[in-house]
Scaffold this motif. Structure first.
Motif, PDB file in Angstrom:
ATOM      1  N   GLY A   1       9.039   6.878   3.511  1.00  0.00           N
ATOM      2  CA  GLY A   1       9.255   5.647   3.315  1.00  0.00           C
ATOM      3  C   GLY A   1       8.729   4.511   3.825  1.00  0.00           C
ATOM      4  N   ARG A   2       7.785   4.826   4.877  1.00  0.00           N
ATOM      5  CA  ARG A   2       7.160   3.998   5.667  1.00  0.00           C
ATOM      6  C   ARG A   2       5.435   4.822   5.839  1.00  0.00           C
ATOM      7  NH1 ARG A   2      10.084   1.141  10.763  1.00  0.00           N
ATOM      8  NH2 ARG A   2      11.939   0.334   9.417  1.00  0.00           N
ATOM      9  N   GLY A   3       4.909   5.092   4.939  1.00  0.00           N
ATOM     10  CA  GLY A   3       3.648   5.477   5.053  1.00  0.00           C
ATOM     11  C   GLY A   3       2.570   4.713   4.254  1.00  0.00           C
ATOM     12  N   PRO A   4       1.315   5.131   4.124  1.00  0.00           N
ATOM     13  CA  PRO A   4       0.356   4.364   3.276  1.00  0.00           C
ATOM     14  C   PRO A   4       0.271   4.723   1.921  1.00  0.00           C
ATOM     15  CG  PRO A   4      -0.856   5.997   4.490  1.00  0.00           C
ATOM     16  CD  PRO A   4       0.737   6.054   4.861  1.00  0.00           C
ATOM     17  N   PHE A   5       0.669   5.601   1.726  1.00  0.00           N
ATOM     18  CA  PHE A   5       0.387   5.996   0.151  1.00  0.00           C
ATOM     19  C   PHE A   5       0.965   5.057  -0.890  1.00  0.00           C
ATOM     20  CE2 PHE A   5       1.182   9.969   2.471  1.00  0.00           C
ATOM     21  CZ  PHE A   5      -0.132  10.413   2.498  1.00  0.00           C
ATOM     22  N   ALA A   6       1.878   4.574  -0.891  1.00  0.00           N
ATOM     23  CA  ALA A   6       2.191   3.579  -2.007  1.00  0.00           C
ATOM     24  C   ALA A   6       0.922   2.433  -2.002  1.00  0.00           C
ATOM     25  CB  ALA A   6       3.577   2.936  -1.745  1.00  0.00           C
TER      26      ALA A   6
ATOM     27  N   GLN B   1      -1.280   1.725  -5.266  1.00  0.00           N
ATOM     28  CA  GLN B   1      -1.384   0.611  -5.782  1.00  0.00           C
ATOM     29  C   GLN B   1      -2.501  -0.293  -5.760  1.00  0.00           C
ATOM     30  OE1 GLN B   1       1.888  -1.182  -4.102  1.00  0.00           O
ATOM     31  NE2 GLN B   1       3.464   0.240  -4.972  1.00  0.00           N
ATOM     32  N   GLY B   2      -3.586   0.414  -4.985  1.00  0.00           N
ATOM     33  CA  GLY B   2      -4.850  -0.598  -4.878  1.00  0.00           C
ATOM     34  C   GLY B   2      -4.651  -1.675  -4.158  1.00  0.00           C
TER      35      GLY B   2
ATOM     36  N   PRO C   1      -7.400   2.142  12.488  1.00  0.00           N
ATOM     37  CA  PRO C   1      -6.512   2.198  11.571  1.00  0.00           C
ATOM     38  C   PRO C   1      -7.103   2.519  10.024  1.00  0.00           C
ATOM     39  CG  PRO C   1      -6.824   0.045  12.340  1.00  0.00           C
ATOM     40  CD  PRO C   1      -7.446   0.865  13.212  1.00  0.00           C
ATOM     41  N   GLN C   2      -8.519   2.174   9.915  1.00  0.00           N
ATOM     42  CA  GLN C   2      -9.223   2.293   8.758  1.00  0.00           C
ATOM     43  C   GLN C   2      -9.281   4.019   8.470  1.00  0.00           C
ATOM     44  OE1 GLN C   2     -10.575   0.929  11.361  1.00  0.00           O
ATOM     45  NE2 GLN C   2     -12.541   1.525  11.841  1.00  0.00           N
ATOM     46  N   ASP C   3      -9.140   4.850   9.550  1.00  0.00           N
ATOM     47  CA  ASP C   3      -9.581   6.109   9.405  1.00  0.00           C
ATOM     48  C   ASP C   3      -8.127   6.793   8.802  1.00  0.00           C
ATOM     49  OD1 ASP C   3     -11.758   5.939  10.537  1.00  0.00           O
ATOM     50  OD2 ASP C   3     -11.463   7.116  12.087  1.00  0.00           O
ATOM     51  N   VAL C   4      -7.216   5.953   9.247  1.00  0.00           N
ATOM     52  CA  VAL C   4      -5.575   6.275   8.319  1.00  0.00           C
ATOM     53  C   VAL C   4      -5.808   6.218   6.983  1.00  0.00           C
ATOM     54  CG1 VAL C   4      -3.123   6.431   8.643  1.00  0.00           C
ATOM     55  CG2 VAL C   4      -4.745   6.074  10.670  1.00  0.00           C
ATOM     56  N   ILE C   5      -6.293   4.951   6.704  1.00  0.00           N
ATOM     57  CA  ILE C   5      -6.226   4.625   5.405  1.00  0.00           C
ATOM     58  C   ILE C   5      -6.903   5.500   4.614  1.00  0.00           C
ATOM     59  CG2 ILE C   5      -6.642   3.066   3.707  1.00  0.00           C
ATOM     60  CD1 ILE C   5      -3.959   2.434   5.079  1.00  0.00           C
TER      61      ILE C   5
ATOM     62  N   LEU D   1      -6.149  12.523   0.592  1.00  0.00           N
ATOM     63  CA  LEU D   1      -5.181  13.390   0.293  1.00  0.00           C
ATOM     64  C   LEU D   1      -4.652  13.056  -1.089  1.00  0.00           C
ATOM     65  CD1 LEU D   1      -2.950  13.185   3.430  1.00  0.00           C
ATOM     66  CD2 LEU D   1      -4.217  15.109   2.662  1.00  0.00           C
ATOM     67  N   LEU D   2      -4.707  12.070  -1.609  1.00  0.00           N
ATOM     68  CA  LEU D   2      -4.099  11.446  -2.971  1.00  0.00           C
ATOM     69  C   LEU D   2      -5.278  11.971  -4.062  1.00  0.00           C
ATOM     70  CD1 LEU D   2      -2.497   8.132  -2.228  1.00  0.00           C
ATOM     71  CD2 LEU D   2      -1.426  10.279  -2.838  1.00  0.00           C
ATOM     72  N   GLY D   3      -6.652  12.022  -3.480  1.00  0.00           N
ATOM     73  CA  GLY D   3      -7.748  12.269  -4.400  1.00  0.00           C
ATOM     74  C   GLY D   3      -8.209  11.083  -4.976  1.00  0.00           C
ATOM     75  N   LEU D   4      -8.258   9.668  -4.123  1.00  0.00           N
ATOM     76  CA  LEU D   4      -8.567   8.694  -4.629  1.00  0.00           C
ATOM     77  C   LEU D   4      -9.638   8.032  -3.777  1.00  0.00           C
ATOM     78  CD1 LEU D   4      -5.219   6.786  -5.166  1.00  0.00           C
ATOM     79  CD2 LEU D   4      -6.664   7.581  -7.037  1.00  0.00           C
ATOM     80  N   PRO D   5     -10.636   7.175  -4.231  1.00  0.00           N
ATOM     81  CA  PRO D   5     -11.914   6.663  -3.370  1.00  0.00           C
ATOM     82  C   PRO D   5     -10.987   5.812  -2.097  1.00  0.00           C
ATOM     83  CG  PRO D   5     -11.730   5.488  -5.556  1.00  0.00           C
ATOM     84  CD  PRO D   5     -10.653   6.588  -5.528  1.00  0.00           C
ATOM     85  N   PRO D   6     -11.633   5.836  -1.126  1.00  0.00           N
ATOM     86  CA  PRO D   6     -11.196   4.896  -0.181  1.00  0.00           C
ATOM     87  C   PRO D   6     -10.970   3.360  -0.245  1.00  0.00           C
ATOM     88  CG  PRO D   6     -12.976   5.736   0.710  1.00  0.00           C
ATOM     89  CD  PRO D   6     -12.654   6.534  -0.608  1.00  0.00           C
ATOM     90  N   PRO D   7     -10.295   2.721  -0.073  1.00  0.00           N
ATOM     91  CA  PRO D   7     -10.445   1.271  -0.253  1.00  0.00           C
ATOM     92  C   PRO D   7     -11.683   0.456   0.248  1.00  0.00           C
ATOM     93  CG  PRO D   7      -8.313   1.573   0.366  1.00  0.00           C
ATOM     94  CD  PRO D   7      -9.061   2.921   0.690  1.00  0.00           C
ATOM     95  N   PRO D   8     -12.460  -0.425  -0.329  1.00  0.00           N
ATOM     96  CA  PRO D   8     -13.543  -0.591   0.445  1.00  0.00           C
ATOM     97  C   PRO D   8     -13.463  -1.430   1.656  1.00  0.00           C
ATOM     98  CG  PRO D   8     -13.022  -2.310  -1.488  1.00  0.00           C
ATOM     99  CD  PRO D   8     -12.268  -0.985  -1.450  1.00  0.00           C
TER     100      PRO D   8
END
Length: 286
Positions: free
Chosen positions: A157-162, A166-167, A214-218, A224-231
């Motif tokens: 419930g306190r992770g970066p995935f959501a 959601q972008g 912190p940017q490495d965690v994101i 892990l989600l198979g999504l491109p990293p945020p810019p």
């Protein structure tokens, strides 16, 4: 003998500890300000008390252990503001008292290492309030106090995935910035180990082995989600709330040797990669 934990401000970390203690037949009394939260605590096997409000003295009288998660406010530590004398008068009754503080008490070290012996030089208002609260608790004679300085907490419930999905997640770049962090399950295991081996006066840093930007965690969460990293966004120019920006005022790496050497804790999640993999597996399983 039945052990009774009175948990002030029974929240995320305290609930994780409860999941360890309740199967060992502990009685746990948890305070909350909310009727809704009181109902949730009851469903978890916790005896809720609406506080401030309810008479907490009977619970204090039966407690063998205290856990204080409530953060200081403008009037200082809320538990001591209301109950300093009552707690001081019962200091010899308690087997263990735990105070959940923050690594923010160390202030900024420009990415350098800190440990429990590092002088406390907080640079934020929150950090100063925590130092004041730690000092006030430590000043109570004969209280078997243990201070836990927690790094950034994450977990179910306190992770970066959501936010990544959601972008809305940001990969903010500030040169040299590193944070330490800790999974809530490891916080609970440290607290349980300390309860089993009390050492009044001890201070413990609670964090994993891998302080990281912190940017490495994101970026890893996106991978892990198979999504491109945020810019990438520059810290100086990106839009952030004052609260979020204040966290970037301090950069340090926190040593955790004491929880291993003294308490024998073997971290379940020694780095953010193992922690995030586990969180995602739990989400998918759910």
């Amino acid at each position: 003998m039945t052990h009774t934990l009175l948990s002030f401000g029974h929240g995320y970390s305290a609930s994780a500890l409860s999941r360890i203690l309740l199967p060992q037949d502990w009685r746990i009394i948890g305070t909350t300000r909310s009727n809704d939260k009181a109902g949730r605590l009851m469903n978890e096997g916790i005896e809720p008390r609406i506080w401030p409000g309810a008479n907490i003295i009977p619970a204090l009288d039966t407690a063998t252990h205290l856990l204080v998660s409530a953060a200081p406010d403008d009037d200082g530590d809320p538990v001591l503001a209301a109950l300093h004398d009552e707690i001081a008068a019962r200091a010899g009754q308690f087997e263990w008292v735990g105070y959940l503080s923050t690594t923010g008490v160390y202030g900024d070290h420009a990415g350098g290492w800190v440990d429990e012996s590092t002088p406390l030089t907080p640079s934020t208002r929150r950090g100063h309030a925590r130092v004041t609260a730690e000092t006030a608790w430590a000043a109570i004679p004969n209280l078997p106090l243990h201070i836990f300085r927690l790094a950034g907490i994450y977990g179910p419930g306190r992770g970066p995935f959501a936010k990544v999905r959601q972008g809305t997640a940001k990969r903010i770049i500030k040169q040299g910035q590193v944070f330490s962090r800790t999974h809530v399950a490891d916080i609970a295991r440290v607290l349980a180990a300390s309860i089993a081996r009390p050492n009044p006066g001890a201070v413990y840093n609670v964090c994993d082995d891998d302080p990281a930007p912190p940017q490495d965690v994101i970026a890893y969460a996106a991978e892990l989600l198979g999504l491109p990293p945020p810019p990438a966004e520059d810290f100086e120019t990106t839009e952030m709330s004052p609260m979020a920006r204040s966290f970037y005022a301090e950069s340090k790496k926190v040593r955790n040797d004491r929880i291993k050497d003294e308490l024998g804790v073997d971290l379940l999640y020694p780095d953010y990669r193992s922690g995030l993999k586990s969180l995602l597996a739990q989400e998918i399983g759910a």
